[in-house]
Design a protein around this motif. Structure first.
Motif, PDB file in Angstrom:
ATOM      1  N   ASP A  37       0.881  -1.184   0.000  1.00  0.00           N
ATOM      2  CA  ASP A  37       0.000   0.000   0.000  1.00  0.00           C
ATOM      3  C   ASP A  37       0.913   1.228   0.000  1.00  0.00           C
ATOM      4  O   ASP A  37       1.934   1.230   0.678  1.00  0.00           O
ATOM      5  N   ALA A  46     -11.311   4.290   2.887  1.00  0.00           N
ATOM      6  CA  ALA A  46     -12.547   4.388   3.675  1.00  0.00           C
ATOM      7  C   ALA A  46     -12.381   3.769   5.048  1.00  0.00           C
ATOM      8  O   ALA A  46     -13.058   4.160   6.011  1.00  0.00           O
ATOM      9  N   SER A  47     -11.458   2.811   5.160  1.00  0.00           N
ATOM     10  CA  SER A  47     -11.292   2.090   6.424  1.00  0.00           C
ATOM     11  C   SER A  47     -10.813   2.994   7.553  1.00  0.00           C
ATOM     12  O   SER A  47     -10.954   2.661   8.722  1.00  0.00           O
ATOM     13  N   ALA A  51     -17.782   4.721  10.342  1.00  0.00           N
ATOM     14  CA  ALA A  51     -18.546   4.918  11.584  1.00  0.00           C
ATOM     15  C   ALA A  51     -18.235   3.871  12.654  1.00  0.00           C
ATOM     16  O   ALA A  51     -18.738   3.968  13.774  1.00  0.00           O
ATOM     17  N   HIS A  53     -19.185   0.833  12.936  1.00  0.00           N
ATOM     18  CA  HIS A  53     -20.362   0.039  13.310  1.00  0.00           C
ATOM     19  C   HIS A  53     -20.243  -1.354  12.691  1.00  0.00           C
ATOM     20  O   HIS A  53     -20.050  -1.469  11.475  1.00  0.00           O
ATOM     21  N   VAL A 226       0.863  -0.078  -6.450  1.00  0.00           N
ATOM     22  CA  VAL A 226       0.896  -1.067  -7.532  1.00  0.00           C
ATOM     23  C   VAL A 226       0.320  -0.422  -8.788  1.00  0.00           C
ATOM     24  O   VAL A 226      -0.740   0.203  -8.742  1.00  0.00           O
ATOM     25  N   GLN A 379     -19.000  -1.949  -0.228  1.00  0.00           N
ATOM     26  CA  GLN A 379     -20.028  -0.901  -0.066  1.00  0.00           C
ATOM     27  C   GLN A 379     -20.053  -0.270   1.340  1.00  0.00           C
ATOM     28  O   GLN A 379     -19.015   0.102   1.862  1.00  0.00           O
ATOM     29  N   HIS A 380     -21.224  -0.170   1.947  1.00  0.00           N
ATOM     30  CA  HIS A 380     -21.352   0.562   3.218  1.00  0.00           C
ATOM     31  C   HIS A 380     -20.956  -0.305   4.417  1.00  0.00           C
ATOM     32  O   HIS A 380     -21.008   0.157   5.547  1.00  0.00           O
ATOM     33  N   GLY A 382     -18.027  -2.531   4.730  1.00  0.00           N
ATOM     34  CA  GLY A 382     -16.723  -3.189   4.570  1.00  0.00           C
ATOM     35  C   GLY A 382     -16.056  -3.521   5.891  1.00  0.00           C
ATOM     36  O   GLY A 382     -15.373  -4.553   6.015  1.00  0.00           O
ATOM     37  N   LEU A 383     -16.224  -2.638   6.882  1.00  0.00           N
ATOM     38  CA  LEU A 383     -15.674  -2.964   8.200  1.00  0.00           C
ATOM     39  C   LEU A 383     -16.391  -4.213   8.723  1.00  0.00           C
ATOM     40  O   LEU A 383     -15.752  -5.175   9.172  1.00  0.00           O
ATOM     41  N   THR A 384     -17.708  -4.180   8.648  1.00  0.00           N
ATOM     42  CA  THR A 384     -18.531  -5.300   9.112  1.00  0.00           C
ATOM     43  C   THR A 384     -18.064  -6.625   8.500  1.00  0.00           C
ATOM     44  O   THR A 384     -17.949  -7.638   9.193  1.00  0.00           O
TER      45      THR A 384
END
Ligand code: FAD
Length: 419
Positions: A37, A46-47, A51, A53, A226, A379-380, A382-384
């Motif tokens: 990275d 985004a990570s 939020a 959650h 990359v 999507q909304h 990704g953490l989950t």
């Protein structure tokens, strides 16, 4: 290892929460991993700013018939009013066509997505326990509040909808309801508690925890971008800004930036950026130790280490366009309206949720003789889905029959890509 193709190193491209979870899951199976990275793990995408959650209630993909007929209200339902920036609509006819088609497959697509989302809280807990950071996860559920006239009817409808999906909810304890009624100044205040969801104390620390565990287990981290992948007869050349990394296999987890990388290996990943914003309230005391969704303000407030974080907005535009300074200001005004002590102006963050038109992730293996895998388009949520995706990728790469049917996540559902 059982997969004879893979005796050597695996390049994991992108160190957001998906890449970090994948890297750690591969290392824990004894694989040799190179995580790549241009920024520190969890810092660039985004990570970093979500939020926090663990949204095990969001088992339904966003496109649905009711969304098509009540578009603005529905898409705003979880984390913010919708906007399409100029230029998005004219260039996105085919993406929107697929979105509409997915709306009419809502039930089938829910059946496909739900098993992954339902497994998410347990998988997250398991993963954080194994990396020795279970303290980053709070299993206190979350609260949703309605404050406008008609609040109790809407809360009741939501409870019934959740019950039909098998998601438990409970009325909010009267004392806490009164606290929210006092802070929002609304006599209509009605709330629901979702006992089976969770939240994390710092989304970036989650990425760092997985990356650290991977590195302690033998992975190396290469801080570079990359440019492309070139499959050769015996290996894959991963072409970076700092030279070529040779690997036996590769996994693309580069969030919204994955499309061009996957194109180099003939895959089409029609990703759009659904951008969102956060502002933070340093030192602000939480009203409770769980996220609070202010449904009528389309805002979620999550207690994190030393601060509250409030997130909002779904803005379809280029990931590289400058942030819209009006949005964080509007978010601050919304927070003031529901009783938070927040300045009218101050720092903010913007990030891109990587969204495929059917709101299902892309998880699978690229066609061709060399093993190139991908985990994109979360999507909304990704953490989950990070811990579950890490487990799925470890199964896929090992050639094991996995816990989940991932055939529907194959990117070839969008047709062939191309060079
Ligand atoms: C405001 C907001 C709130 C959200 N709230 C939640 C929530 O509460 N719960 C939830 O589950 N999800 C939430 N999400 C969604 C979640 O944050 C994303 O789905 C998730 O972070 C995507 O992770 P990722 O690893 O795929 O991508 P990213 O986090 O974007 O990471 C991609 C990584 O790839 C790297 N990269 C890019 N190009 C290259 C390249 N060429 N070479 C090498 N590396 C590269 C980037 O530097 C970056 O580090 C939210 C998102 C937003 C914006």
């Amino acid at each position: 290892m059982s997969n004879p193709e893979l005796n050597d190193s695996i390049a994991v491209i992108g160190a957001g929460v998906i890449g970090c979870a994948v890297a750690w899951n591969l290392v824990r199976e004894g694989r040799s991993v190179i995580l790549i990275d241009p920024d520190e793990p969890g810092r660039a995408g985004a990570s970093y700013g979500n939020a926090g959650h663990i949204a095990s209630e969001l088992i339904e993909p966003v496109p649905s018939p009711s969304l098509l007929f009540g578009f603005w209200k529905q898409l705003a339902a979880f984390d913010g009013p919708l906007s399409f920036e100029s230029g998005f609509l004219p260039g996105s006819a085919s993406w929107l066509g697929r979105f509409v088609a997915a709306a009419f497959r809502h039930s089938a697509n829910t059946q496909i997505l739900a098993p992954l989302v339902r497994a998410s809280t347990a998988a997250f807990h398991r993963a954080l326990r194994e990396v020795g950071q279970v303290d980053l996860l709070k299993l206190n559920g979350h609260y949703s509040f309605w404050t406008e006239p008609g609040a109790s009817k809407r809360a009741q409808a939501e409870a019934q909808h959740m019950a039909a999906l098998g998601i438990p909810t409970m009325p909010v304890d009267e004392e806490f309801r009164q606290t929210i009624a006092a802070t929002t100044g609304s006599q209509h205040t009605t709330g629901l508690w979702f006992p089976e969801t969770a939240h994390v104390l710092d989304p970036m620390e989650i990425c760092a925890a997985f990356a650290r565990a991977a590195i302690q287990g033998g992975a190396t981290f290469r801080k570079t971008r990359v440019r492309a992948m070139a499959p050769r007869e015996r290996e894959i050349e991963v072409l970076t800004d700092d030279g070529t990394v040779k690997a036996n296999a590769a996994v693309v987890c580069a969030g919204i930036w994955s499309e061009s990388l996957l194109k180099t290996v003939g895959l089409r990943a029609p990703l759009k950026a659904a951008r969102g914003y956060h502002v933070e309230l340093p030192g602000h005391t939480p009203l409770t130790d769980a996220p609070i969704v202010y449904t009528d303000q389309t805002t979620v407030v999550t207690p994190m280490v030393g601060r509250l974080r409030a997130t909002n907005f779904v803005e379809f535009t280029s990931p590289d366009a400058p942030p819209d300074p009006r949005k964080p200001r509007r978010l601050r005004r919304k927070l003031q309206r529901v009783g938070y002590n927040v300045e009218a102006d101050g720092p903010s963050w913007m990030g891109s949720r990587p969204v495929l038109p059917d709101y299902l992730p892309g998880i699978g293996r690229a066609p061709g003789p060399r093993p190139i895998f991908y985990a994109v388009g979360h999507q909304h949520i990704g953490l989950t889905l990070a811990a579950v995706t890490g487990e799925i990728m470890a199964d896929l790469i090992a050639g094991r029959t996995g816990r989940h049917d991932i055939a529907p996540f194959d990117l070839r559902r969008f047709g062939a890509g191309g060079h």
